[in-house]
Design a protein around this motif. Sequence first.
Motif, PDB file in Angstrom:
ATOM      1  N   TYR A  46      -5.744   1.753  -6.627  1.00  0.00           N
ATOM      2  CA  TYR A  46      -4.540   1.444  -5.852  1.00  0.00           C
ATOM      3  C   TYR A  46      -4.039   2.694  -5.134  1.00  0.00           C
ATOM      4  N   LEU A  47      -4.047   3.821  -5.816  1.00  0.00           N
ATOM      5  CA  LEU A  47      -3.628   5.078  -5.196  1.00  0.00           C
ATOM      6  C   LEU A  47      -4.493   5.383  -3.977  1.00  0.00           C
ATOM      7  N   LEU A  48      -5.810   5.254  -4.125  1.00  0.00           N
ATOM      8  CA  LEU A  48      -6.705   5.528  -3.005  1.00  0.00           C
ATOM      9  C   LEU A  48      -6.502   4.536  -1.868  1.00  0.00           C
ATOM     10  N   LEU A  49      -6.239   3.279  -2.193  1.00  0.00           N
ATOM     11  CA  LEU A  49      -5.938   2.290  -1.154  1.00  0.00           C
ATOM     12  C   LEU A  49      -4.627   2.630  -0.448  1.00  0.00           C
ATOM     13  N   SER A  50      -3.647   3.077  -1.205  1.00  0.00           N
ATOM     14  CA  SER A  50      -2.350   3.394  -0.596  1.00  0.00           C
ATOM     15  C   SER A  50      -2.425   4.607   0.326  1.00  0.00           C
ATOM     16  N   ALA A  96       1.335  -2.943   4.693  1.00  0.00           N
ATOM     17  CA  ALA A  96       2.212  -4.017   4.218  1.00  0.00           C
ATOM     18  C   ALA A  96       1.522  -4.838   3.129  1.00  0.00           C
ATOM     19  N   ASP A  97       0.232  -5.110   3.307  1.00  0.00           N
ATOM     20  CA  ASP A  97      -0.518  -5.855   2.297  1.00  0.00           C
ATOM     21  C   ASP A  97      -0.562  -5.096   0.975  1.00  0.00           C
ATOM     22  N   ILE A  98      -0.817  -3.804   1.047  1.00  0.00           N
ATOM     23  CA  ILE A  98      -0.893  -2.983  -0.161  1.00  0.00           C
ATOM     24  C   ILE A  98       0.468  -2.926  -0.848  1.00  0.00           C
ATOM     25  N   ALA A  99       1.518  -2.795  -0.051  1.00  0.00           N
ATOM     26  CA  ALA A  99       2.877  -2.744  -0.616  1.00  0.00           C
ATOM     27  C   ALA A  99       3.263  -4.064  -1.286  1.00  0.00           C
ATOM     28  N   SER A 100       2.613  -5.156  -0.887  1.00  0.00           N
ATOM     29  CA  SER A 100       2.938  -6.469  -1.444  1.00  0.00           C
ATOM     30  C   SER A 100       2.204  -6.763  -2.754  1.00  0.00           C
ATOM     31  N   ALA A 101       1.405  -5.835  -3.202  1.00  0.00           N
ATOM     32  CA  ALA A 101       0.599  -6.068  -4.413  1.00  0.00           C
ATOM     33  C   ALA A 101       1.484  -6.348  -5.618  1.00  0.00           C
ATOM     34  N   ASP A 137      -2.003  -0.605 -16.244  1.00  0.00           N
ATOM     35  CA  ASP A 137      -1.447  -1.344 -15.116  1.00  0.00           C
ATOM     36  C   ASP A 137      -2.559  -1.675 -14.131  1.00  0.00           C
ATOM     37  N   TYR A 138      -2.562  -2.922 -13.685  1.00  0.00           N
ATOM     38  CA  TYR A 138      -3.505  -3.372 -12.661  1.00  0.00           C
ATOM     39  C   TYR A 138      -2.724  -4.002 -11.523  1.00  0.00           C
ATOM     40  N   TYR A 139      -3.294  -3.925 -10.348  1.00  0.00           N
ATOM     41  CA  TYR A 139      -2.671  -4.488  -9.156  1.00  0.00           C
ATOM     42  C   TYR A 139      -3.555  -5.610  -8.632  1.00  0.00           C
ATOM     43  N   SER A 140      -2.928  -6.537  -7.933  1.00  0.00           N
ATOM     44  CA  SER A 140      -3.700  -7.573  -7.256  1.00  0.00           C
ATOM     45  C   SER A 140      -2.942  -8.004  -6.014  1.00  0.00           C
ATOM     46  N   MET A 141      -3.679  -8.464  -5.048  1.00  0.00           N
ATOM     47  CA  MET A 141      -3.088  -8.983  -3.820  1.00  0.00           C
ATOM     48  C   MET A 141      -4.000 -10.054  -3.260  1.00  0.00           C
ATOM     49  N   ILE A 145     -15.070   3.339  -2.021  1.00  0.00           N
ATOM     50  CA  ILE A 145     -14.229   2.162  -2.254  1.00  0.00           C
ATOM     51  C   ILE A 145     -13.925   1.477  -0.925  1.00  0.00           C
ATOM     52  N   TYR A 146     -13.569   2.262   0.080  1.00  0.00           N
ATOM     53  CA  TYR A 146     -13.282   1.689   1.397  1.00  0.00           C
ATOM     54  C   TYR A 146     -14.522   0.979   1.954  1.00  0.00           C
TER      55      TYR A 146
END
Length: 178
Positions: free
Chosen positions: A27-31, A93-98, A107-111, A162-163
């Motif tokens: 998530y950090l790398l995506l952000s 915006a998509d990442i912030a909506s996780a 902790d895990y994130y999903s979107m 990852i990207y």
Amino acid sequence: MSDFGQMELRRHSDGRWSLEKVSELEYLLLSRIQQAADPSGCEEAMERLHPSPIAPKAGLDKAAELSIEEDWSEYTGPEIRYAFNKALDVVAADIASASIWDAEGYDYYSMTLADSHAESWCSALNQARLVLHYRHDLHVDMEEMGTNPVSEEWMVVLQSEIYGMIMEFLIKEVLWKQ
């Protein structure tokens, strides 16, 4: 479905796709996509993202070259930058909506996102990968980077991988199947 570590990429039958089980590091790398995609201060990345409209061996006189370059800078350049920035805004915006959830103390994130966002994601991820590669000279042999898995170089490689993995999923599973 595709996996990377714990992260799962899933295509849904209802016009959506999702990133699930995204770790805190992922998530950090995506952000950091917007930061990674910023070519400021990296001439090679700027040239790659905003190339000259004139081929090096075009054989045009200086006045014609200058005219074409000025028109490109005035009309096309801003449109390209706008498109890149718009894609980055969609992804941010998509990442912030996780959503975040706890599983076994982690902790895990999903979107879950609309298929219509896939093109913006590919654009943003591609731009970020190009800038990372030029800024950090990732064209070198991996053995030259050393063996410290927490070094900046390894983190940049992980970020780029990852990207790239997400881009591959989106191209194969979402964009080609629309």
